[in-house]
Enzyme design. Structure first.
Site, PDB file in Angstrom:
ATOM      1  N   GLU A  37       0.890  -1.166   0.000  1.00 29.45           N
ATOM      2  CA  GLU A  37       0.000   0.000   0.000  1.00 29.45           C
ATOM      3  C   GLU A  37       0.923   1.210   0.000  1.00 29.45           C
ATOM      4  O   GLU A  37       1.720   1.383   0.914  1.00 29.45           O
ATOM      5  CB  GLU A  37      -0.873  -0.057   1.252  1.00 29.45           C
ATOM      6  CG  GLU A  37      -1.995   0.932   1.253  1.00 29.45           C
ATOM      7  CD  GLU A  37      -1.900   1.856   2.430  1.00 29.45           C
ATOM      8  OE1 GLU A  37      -2.119   1.419   3.565  1.00 29.45           O
ATOM      9  OE2 GLU A  37      -1.594   3.033   2.200  1.00 29.45           O
TER      10      GLU A  37
ATOM     11  N   CYS B 168      -1.324   8.640   4.520  1.00 32.88           N
ATOM     12  CA  CYS B 168      -1.466   8.203   3.126  1.00 32.88           C
ATOM     13  C   CYS B 168      -2.819   8.635   2.569  1.00 32.88           C
ATOM     14  O   CYS B 168      -3.022   8.612   1.366  1.00 32.88           O
ATOM     15  CB  CYS B 168      -1.299   6.694   3.029  1.00 32.88           C
ATOM     16  SG  CYS B 168      -2.367   5.800   4.145  1.00 32.88           S
TER      17      CYS B 168
HETATM   18  P1  NAP Z   1       9.382   3.621   3.231  1.00 30.81           P
HETATM   19  O1  NAP Z   1      10.525   4.531   3.179  1.00 30.81           O
HETATM   20  O2  NAP Z   1       8.820   3.177   1.959  1.00 30.81           O
HETATM   21  O3  NAP Z   1       9.844   2.345   4.090  1.00 30.81           O
HETATM   22  C1  NAP Z   1       8.941   1.335   4.501  1.00 30.81           C
HETATM   23  C2  NAP Z   1       9.703   0.066   4.775  1.00 30.81           C
HETATM   24  O4  NAP Z   1      10.224  -0.472   3.558  1.00 30.81           O
HETATM   25  C3  NAP Z   1      10.914   0.275   5.664  1.00 30.81           C
HETATM   26  O5  NAP Z   1      11.052  -0.836   6.516  1.00 30.81           O
HETATM   27  C4  NAP Z   1      12.035   0.339   4.684  1.00 30.81           C
HETATM   28  O6  NAP Z   1      13.243  -0.104   5.222  1.00 30.81           O
HETATM   29  C5  NAP Z   1      11.624  -0.612   3.606  1.00 30.81           C
HETATM   30  N1  NAP Z   1      12.194  -0.241   2.313  1.00 30.81           N
HETATM   31  C6  NAP Z   1      11.988   0.920   1.645  1.00 30.81           C
HETATM   32  N2  NAP Z   1      12.632   0.894   0.476  1.00 30.81           N
HETATM   33  C7  NAP Z   1      13.270  -0.293   0.399  1.00 30.81           C
HETATM   34  C8  NAP Z   1      14.108  -0.899  -0.575  1.00 30.81           C
HETATM   35  N3  NAP Z   1      14.408  -0.273  -1.713  1.00 30.81           N
HETATM   36  N4  NAP Z   1      14.586  -2.123  -0.323  1.00 30.81           N
HETATM   37  C9  NAP Z   1      14.273  -2.742   0.841  1.00 30.81           C
HETATM   38  N5  NAP Z   1      13.498  -2.216   1.795  1.00 30.81           N
HETATM   39  C10 NAP Z   1      12.999  -1.008   1.579  1.00 30.81           C
HETATM   40  O7  NAP Z   1       8.179   4.207   4.084  1.00 30.81           O
HETATM   41  P2  NAP Z   1       8.256   5.045   5.413  1.00 30.81           P
HETATM   42  O8  NAP Z   1       9.360   4.641   6.294  1.00 30.81           O
HETATM   43  O9  NAP Z   1       6.910   5.015   5.979  1.00 30.81           O
HETATM   44  O10 NAP Z   1       8.682   6.457   4.841  1.00 30.81           O
HETATM   45  C11 NAP Z   1       7.806   7.455   4.614  1.00 30.81           C
HETATM   46  C12 NAP Z   1       7.492   7.590   3.157  1.00 30.81           C
HETATM   47  O11 NAP Z   1       6.535   6.611   2.802  1.00 30.81           O
HETATM   48  C13 NAP Z   1       6.866   8.916   2.935  1.00 30.81           C
HETATM   49  O12 NAP Z   1       7.732   9.733   2.234  1.00 30.81           O
HETATM   50  C14 NAP Z   1       5.574   8.632   2.195  1.00 30.81           C
HETATM   51  O13 NAP Z   1       5.670   8.987   0.865  1.00 30.81           O
HETATM   52  C15 NAP Z   1       5.364   7.181   2.274  1.00 30.81           C
HETATM   53  N6  NAP Z   1       4.277   6.719   3.121  1.00 30.81           N
HETATM   54  C16 NAP Z   1       3.152   6.255   2.570  1.00 30.81           C
HETATM   55  C17 NAP Z   1       2.188   5.687   3.371  1.00 30.81           C
HETATM   56  C18 NAP Z   1       0.997   5.073   2.801  1.00 30.81           C
HETATM   57  O14 NAP Z   1       0.242   4.488   3.559  1.00 30.81           O
HETATM   58  N7  NAP Z   1       0.748   5.130   1.537  1.00 30.81           N
HETATM   59  C19 NAP Z   1       2.332   5.613   4.721  1.00 30.81           C
HETATM   60  C20 NAP Z   1       3.486   6.063   5.255  1.00 30.81           C
HETATM   61  C21 NAP Z   1       4.453   6.583   4.438  1.00 30.81           C
HETATM   62  P3  NAP Z   1      14.498   0.890   5.406  1.00 30.81           P
HETATM   63  O15 NAP Z   1      13.965   2.176   5.840  1.00 30.81           O
HETATM   64  O16 NAP Z   1      15.353   0.170   6.355  1.00 30.81           O
HETATM   65  O17 NAP Z   1      15.035   1.051   4.048  1.00 30.81           O
END
Ligand code: NAP
Length: 480
Positions: free
Chosen positions: A225, A262
């Site tokens: 998501e 989100c």
């Molecule tokens: P994220 O940066 O996408 O990270 C979520 C999880 O996925 C973390 O455990 C991260 O691990 C892992 N991950 C991310 N990229 C990866 C990759 N290339 N390879 C392996 N693992 C990976 O999400 P977040 O920490 O919530 O960061 C916030 C961002 O997400 C915001 O900028 C926003 O755009 C988005 N967001 C969207 C929603 C939604 O519900 N749609 C909710 C919250 C956030 P690591 O950090 O250890 O890499």
């Protein structure tokens, strides 16, 4: 030396069969025990979450923990009722068209160990013991969580509480584990013992992990998501009638939680003739808002970079320039939006939103048509009005949740809730990550043909000994 991840994976693999074999009643009891344990630890968990995420303890983090434990209990209730098993029984019929019909008995079974990636912005509800973990355990699947680096200490503490609660209810060791680290996360998704993945976070992260899951020699479903801008469409009659109220609702929704949802409304479409008045109401509502700290410096840096890109786009006007993380209001024209959709539709995770001015109803409809996949979309209108009928029909084809005269932030955990949508909102439009249907992601159907009673699962036996809802020869029977 065996790595932590290897230990967790082999334990999850070993727990697979015994966990699936536990009765729904025992699994429900385990989910309730987890909920009770977390509730009892609120005094310790909420301050820890606050320390790591900057989110306010009251009401936000307390309410989020309550939502998390409510979710565990609701899923417990769901699996005891048994509807999630989708039992269908067709009795043999020699005269059935197309060559007769054998005895067929179908139900849903757990898929096996699930990898869960928690989000930064919901340290309880979409993290270690959040919706994905609850749904997978409810479905009968072991879970290995990859901790979000935004709240590592909280993740460890919640994991310890979940493990001790589960072990006290007879759930096999290995049914739940937690791992840290980006490489561990990648290894988790590519390990053949993992049978499905669930993720909440960014489009880049979700897509990277989805691609890994699909590129495995044995591809698995990966339910990510991801980003969404949740557009809001305001018709001319609605804005003439209640411009100020709509402006206030809009500001409250896009600034909620520092805009780190989100479901934040990232774009609002208003008629050009009324736009100036609407924008001035929005500016007035923003005037009293104080800047809320964002989750962490990483998120703040990503927000500043994404906002900087939007602000320097030639089609974008800065209507209210928030200082640092103070709310910002942007504006543009619908014609430019349609011409530069790819750059202007990007999710900007923080307290910013954009007012898009449309000149005709046809342009408004064209804007609605330009979206491909969103979690939610809202229509502010009045009835009767052919335009809103058109908008609702178009949006139903593009988003998971369509709202009437409402705001997309706030996703209730219920039976009917749909939190999902076509790509890029998620990688699988057929599912939801919130609500009781969320556990369907971790089940798959199996049908038994002409199977002796003694070899059938109890749910499929004659007489319905467990009293689960079943469809018998095409007729739905909610109880035994
Ligand atoms: P994220 O940066 O996408 O990270 C979520 C999880 O996925 C973390 O455990 C991260 O691990 C892992 N991950 C991310 N990229 C990866 C990759 N290339 N390879 C392996 N693992 C990976 O999400 P977040 O920490 O919530 O960061 C916030 C961002 O997400 C915001 O900028 C926003 O755009 C988005 N967001 C969207 C929603 C939604 O519900 N749609 C909710 C919250 C956030 P690591 O950090 O250890 O890499």
């Amino acid at each position: 030396m065996v790595s932590v991840l290897e230990e967790l994976l082999s334990a999850a693999d070993e727990a697979r069969e015994p966990l699936a074999a536990l009765s729904s009643v025992t699994r429900a009891e385990a989910l309730r025990r987890v909920a009770d344990t977390l509730d009892a630890a609120a005094g310790e968990l909420v301050p820890l979450a606050h320390q790591e995420t900057n989110l306010p303890k009251v009401p936000r983090l307390h309410a989020e923990l309550e939502r998390t434990t409510f979710q565990l209990r609701l899923l417990a209730e769901t699996i005891v009722e048994g509807g999630h098993l989708e039992v269908v029984i067709d009795s043999p019929d020699t005269y059935w068209p197309a060559g007769g019909r054998p005895d067929l008995r179908r139900m849903m079974v757990p898929v096996g160990p699930v990898a869960v990636f928690g989000a930064s912005n919901f340290p309880f509800a979409f993290s270690v013991a959040g919706g994905d973990t609850a749904a997978a355990l409810a479905a009968g699947c072991p879970v290995v969580v990859k901790a979000n680096p935004g709240h590592p200490l909280l993740s460890d503490r919640v994991a310890a509480l979940v493990s001790s609660a589960l072990s006290s209810t007879g759930v096999p060791r290995g049914a739940f584990g937690l791992v840290h680290g980006i490489e561990e996360g990648r290894a988790l998704v590519t390990d053949s013992r993992i049978k499905a993945g669930a993720f909440t976070g960014s489009l880049a992260g979700g897509r990277a992990l989805f691609d890994l899951a699909c590129a495995r020699p044995d591809p698995i479903p990966f339910y990510a998501e991801m980003g969404s801008v949740n557009p809001v469409f305001v018709t001319a009659p609605a804005v003439v009638e209640r411009s100020e109220a709509i402006a206030e609702g809009y500001v409250a929704s896009f600034t909620l939680g520092g805009g780190q949802f989100c479901t934040k409304p990232g774009l609002v479409f208003v008629p050009e003739a009324e736009a100036e008045t609407f924008e001035s109401f929005v500016a007035a509502a923003l005037a009293g808002r104080v800047a809320e700290p964002l989750l962490n410096t990483d998120i703040e840096a990503r927000y500043a970079a994404a906002l900087g890109e939007l602000r320097k786009h030639p089609a974008v006007r800065v209507l209210v320039a928030g200082d640092g993380v103070a709310p910002t209001l942007l504006g543009c024209d619908a014609a430019d939006f349609l011409a530069s959709r790819a750059e202007l539709r990007t999710e900007c995770f923080g307290p910013v939103s954009m007012v898009v001015r449309y000149s005709t109803e046809a342009e408004l409809v064209a804007c609605a048509r330009s979206f491909t996949g969103e979690l939610a979309a809202s229509v502010h209108g009045s009835l009767p009005d052919r335009t809103v009928e058109r908008l609702v029909a178009l949006l139903s084809d593009r988003v998971g949740r369509v709202l009437w005269n409402g705001w997309p932030t706030g996703v209730s955990v219920t039976y009917a809730m749909q939190h999902g949508g076509p790509y890029p909102a998620t990688t699988s439009a057929g599912h939801t990550s919130v609500g009781t249907t969320s556990l369907r992601r971790f089940l798959r159907p199996v049908v038994y043909q002409n199977m002796p009673q003694a070899l059938l699962p109890e749910e499929l036996r004659d007489g319905n000994p467990l009293g689960v809802p079943r469809r018998m020869d095409g007729v739905y029977r909610p109880t035994a």
